[in-house]
Write a protein that holds these residues in place. Structure first.
Motif, mmCIF file in Angstrom:
data_model
loop_
_atom_site.group_PDB
_atom_site.id
_atom_site.type_symbol
_atom_site.label_atom_id
_atom_site.label_comp_id
_atom_site.label_asym_id
_atom_site.label_seq_id
_atom_site.Cartn_x
_atom_site.Cartn_y
_atom_site.Cartn_z
ATOM 1 N N GLU A 1 0.811 -1.212 0.000
ATOM 2 C CA GLU A 1 0.000 0.000 0.000
ATOM 3 C C GLU A 1 0.850 1.269 0.000
ATOM 4 O O GLU A 1 0.606 2.194 -0.772
ATOM 5 C CB GLU A 1 -0.943 -0.001 1.197
ATOM 6 N N PHE A 2 1.832 1.334 0.885
ATOM 7 C CA PHE A 2 2.730 2.485 0.920
ATOM 8 C C PHE A 2 3.979 2.126 1.710
ATOM 9 O O PHE A 2 4.029 1.093 2.399
ATOM 10 C CB PHE A 2 2.053 3.732 1.519
ATOM 11 N N ALA A 3 4.998 2.970 1.600
ATOM 12 C CA ALA A 3 6.254 2.757 2.322
ATOM 13 C C ALA A 3 6.770 4.091 2.834
ATOM 14 O O ALA A 3 6.466 5.148 2.276
ATOM 15 C CB ALA A 3 7.296 2.108 1.410
ATOM 16 N N VAL A 4 7.549 4.035 3.894
ATOM 17 C CA VAL A 4 8.254 5.209 4.407
ATOM 18 C C VAL A 4 9.704 5.117 3.948
ATOM 19 O O VAL A 4 10.375 4.101 4.144
ATOM 20 C CB VAL A 4 8.198 5.268 5.945
ATOM 21 N N ASP A 5 10.187 6.170 3.332
ATOM 22 C CA ASP A 5 11.560 6.212 2.832
ATOM 23 C C ASP A 5 12.402 7.096 3.752
ATOM 24 O O ASP A 5 12.120 8.269 3.935
ATOM 25 C CB ASP A 5 11.572 6.781 1.406
ATOM 26 N N GLN A 6 13.458 6.514 4.324
ATOM 27 C CA GLN A 6 14.374 7.299 5.144
ATOM 28 C C GLN A 6 15.664 7.649 4.399
ATOM 29 O O GLN A 6 16.588 8.189 4.981
ATOM 30 C CB GLN A 6 14.705 6.581 6.443
ATOM 31 N N GLN A 7 15.711 7.344 3.103
ATOM 32 C CA GLN A 7 16.835 7.678 2.228
ATOM 33 C C GLN A 7 18.171 7.114 2.736
ATOM 34 O O GLN A 7 19.079 7.855 3.110
ATOM 35 C CB GLN A 7 16.929 9.194 2.034
ATOM 36 N N PRO A 8 18.308 5.798 2.747
ATOM 37 C CA PRO A 8 19.537 5.174 3.239
ATOM 38 C C PRO A 8 20.786 5.553 2.450
ATOM 39 O O PRO A 8 21.878 5.627 3.018
ATOM 40 C CB PRO A 8 19.241 3.677 3.130
ATOM 41 N N TYR A 9 20.632 5.787 1.148
ATOM 42 C CA TYR A 9 21.787 6.222 0.348
ATOM 43 C C TYR A 9 22.360 7.515 0.921
ATOM 44 O O TYR A 9 23.573 7.672 1.062
ATOM 45 C CB TYR A 9 21.350 6.431 -1.097
ATOM 46 N N LEU A 10 21.461 8.424 1.265
ATOM 47 C CA LEU A 10 21.892 9.711 1.811
ATOM 48 C C LEU A 10 22.558 9.533 3.169
ATOM 49 O O LEU A 10 23.530 10.222 3.488
ATOM 50 C CB LEU A 10 20.687 10.645 1.919
ATOM 51 N N GLN A 11 22.057 8.602 3.971
ATOM 52 C CA GLN A 11 22.671 8.346 5.272
ATOM 53 C C GLN A 11 24.126 7.904 5.116
ATOM 54 O O GLN A 11 25.017 8.402 5.803
ATOM 55 C CB GLN A 11 21.878 7.277 6.017
ATOM 56 N N GLY B 1 26.976 19.822 15.530
ATOM 57 C CA GLY B 1 27.351 18.944 16.627
ATOM 58 C C GLY B 1 26.273 18.817 17.686
ATOM 59 O O GLY B 1 26.470 18.122 18.684
ATOM 60 N N VAL B 2 25.132 19.469 17.496
ATOM 61 C CA VAL B 2 24.070 19.436 18.508
ATOM 62 C C VAL B 2 22.728 18.965 17.960
ATOM 63 O O VAL B 2 21.853 18.586 18.724
ATOM 64 C CB VAL B 2 23.887 20.820 19.174
ATOM 65 N N GLN B 3 22.543 18.992 16.657
ATOM 66 C CA GLN B 3 21.292 18.552 16.050
ATOM 67 C C GLN B 3 21.569 17.450 15.025
ATOM 68 O O GLN B 3 22.561 17.520 14.297
ATOM 69 C CB GLN B 3 20.584 19.717 15.353
ATOM 70 N N PRO B 4 20.694 16.444 14.966
ATOM 71 C CA PRO B 4 20.863 15.420 13.936
ATOM 72 C C PRO B 4 20.529 15.978 12.560
ATOM 73 O O PRO B 4 19.813 16.976 12.439
ATOM 74 C CB PRO B 4 19.851 14.348 14.349
ATOM 75 N N VAL B 5 21.047 15.339 11.532
ATOM 76 C CA VAL B 5 20.669 15.663 10.160
ATOM 77 C C VAL B 5 19.631 14.624 9.744
ATOM 78 O O VAL B 5 19.945 13.438 9.588
ATOM 79 C CB VAL B 5 21.890 15.629 9.217
ATOM 80 N N LEU B 6 18.383 15.052 9.603
ATOM 81 C CA LEU B 6 17.296 14.123 9.331
ATOM 82 C C LEU B 6 17.191 13.816 7.839
ATOM 83 O O LEU B 6 17.183 14.725 7.009
ATOM 84 C CB LEU B 6 15.974 14.696 9.836
ATOM 85 N N THR B 7 17.086 12.533 7.510
ATOM 86 C CA THR B 7 16.969 12.100 6.120
ATOM 87 C C THR B 7 15.572 11.568 5.800
ATOM 88 O O THR B 7 15.308 11.167 4.669
ATOM 89 C CB THR B 7 18.002 11.003 5.820
ATOM 90 N N GLY B 8 14.684 11.543 6.766
ATOM 91 C CA GLY B 8 13.329 11.065 6.569
ATOM 92 C C GLY B 8 12.481 11.487 7.754
ATOM 93 O O GLY B 8 12.973 12.186 8.641
ATOM 94 N N PRO B 9 11.193 11.119 7.754
ATOM 95 C CA PRO B 9 10.535 10.181 6.840
ATOM 96 C C PRO B 9 9.824 10.878 5.682
ATOM 97 O O PRO B 9 9.438 12.038 5.789
ATOM 98 C CB PRO B 9 9.491 9.531 7.750
#
Length: 339
Positions: free
Chosen positions: A280-290, A311-319
């Motif tokens: 039906e659907f999928a969540v993409d977290q962009q593993p290539y980008l990680q 150094g204090v915030q994560p870099v979000l690649t998804g969802p």
């Protein structure tokens, strides 16, 4: 090179976020990691190859055998390594103790940087401390968003699994689902648990959790089949990885169930399944980008003192959701193994 810890860096210098990291040209994927093949791949990269001194970076993940999600992570890492004149050493083990030993091996080899996943952060704490004592910078990717700062990593690249799970639950509310089963393929994996907990938090129907042995796909298939036969009220199977979603589709057929399947994460076969309607659907977290950003961040740190996210915030690649409305746009990249 100053390899001071993030806390020491923050006291002595202003934060330097690498906003441009994601905008760097994604060079062509290398066919193998490190050594001559990576160098040959770099010659074909459109962005060329960095003229900075050769680095060695170890990427150590909790990949289980046969989990194709990590092939995409690795391709991203190899592309960055080719561009940045880096020898990439990739290793993986789903057992947390063995993964920690692989990190220790990287320390013993005196690598210039380590990128690591933290699916079971408590097991990795000691060895990460040893890397920092050895002056080796460490970044995190994929798993460990709640723990990377506490463990002293420089940066983190991935998605907030709780947020992703909550968004997934909200999406299910629009599909008419009433009872779901959330399939966890690795017991004790913090990120997977956070996904199912997030789904349960926002989904308005009934949620059950089913544990399966993710390293034994025939067992995964039979366990899901048995659950569907035992409870015909289940109308949606939620899986936490593309291979498990495709197996769940088989289980639905085996059980004679009408349940739908939705999942976290992509691969090229999963994209095809979304196109044909079996997923039906999928969540993409962009593993290539990680993988790409984790390796590139270590190069930037060594050569320019940069900290992704300050150094204090994560870099979000998804969802991000992939469904019938946008799957065709993703398909051409998935066919290359980069989405």
């Amino acid at each position: 090179m100053d390899r001071s810890s993030p806390s020491r860096f923050r006291r002595s210098a202003p934060f330097v976020a690498v906003a441009a990291a994601a905008a760097l040209t994604l060079a062509g994927c290398a066919s193998a990691h490190g050594g001559k093949k990576a160098e040959e791949a770099a010659q074909n990269a459109s962005a060329g190859k960095a003229n900075t001194p050769r680095m060695t970076v170890a990427m150590v993940t909790h990949q289980a055998p046969g989990d194709t999600f990590w092939d995409t992570v690795r391709k991203g890492a190899e592309a960055a390594a080719a561009k940045d004149n880096i020898k990439l050493i990739y290793s993986a083990d789903p057992n947390a103790g063995n993964q920690a030993n692989l990190v220790q091996n990287a320390i013993d080899q005196k690598v210039d940087g380590i990128a690591v996943t933290l699916a079971k952060p408590d097991a990795m704490k000691s060895v990460i401390g040893k890397a920092e004592q050895a002056g080796i910078p460490v970044v995190g990717l994929n798993s460990g968003l709640s723990d990377w700062k506490q463990l002293g990593l420089l940066s983190f690249f991935g998605q907030d699994e709780s947020v992703a799970g909550e968004a997934f639950g909200d999406k299910l509310n629009t599909t008419g689902a009433k009872k779901i089963v959330c399939v966890i393929q690795e017991q004790g994996n913090v990120g997977l648990t956070q996904r199912c907990d997030g789904v349960k938090k926002t989904f308005k129907g009934t949620t059950e959790t089913l544990y399966v042995n993710g390293t034994d796909m025939p067992s995964v298939r039979s366990t899901i089949t048995a659950k569907l036969k035992q409870d015909s009220a289940i109308d949606t199977v939620v899986t936490l990885g593309a291979p498990f979603a495709l197996t769940a589709v088989q289980s639905v057929g085996d059980a004679g169930s009408k349940a739908k399947v939705a999942t976290f994460d992509l691969n090229k076969d999963l994209v095809k399944a979304v196109q044909d309607g079996s997923i039906e659907f999928a969540v993409d977290q962009q593993p290539y980008l990680q993988g790409y950003l984790a390796v590139d961040a270590l190069w930037l740190y060594k050569n320019n003192g940069n900290y992704s996210g300050g150094g204090v915030q994560p870099v979000l690649t998804g969802p991000a959701f992939v469904d019938k409305s946008n799957v065709d746009k993703v398909a051409e990249f998935a066919a290359k193994g980069t989405r």
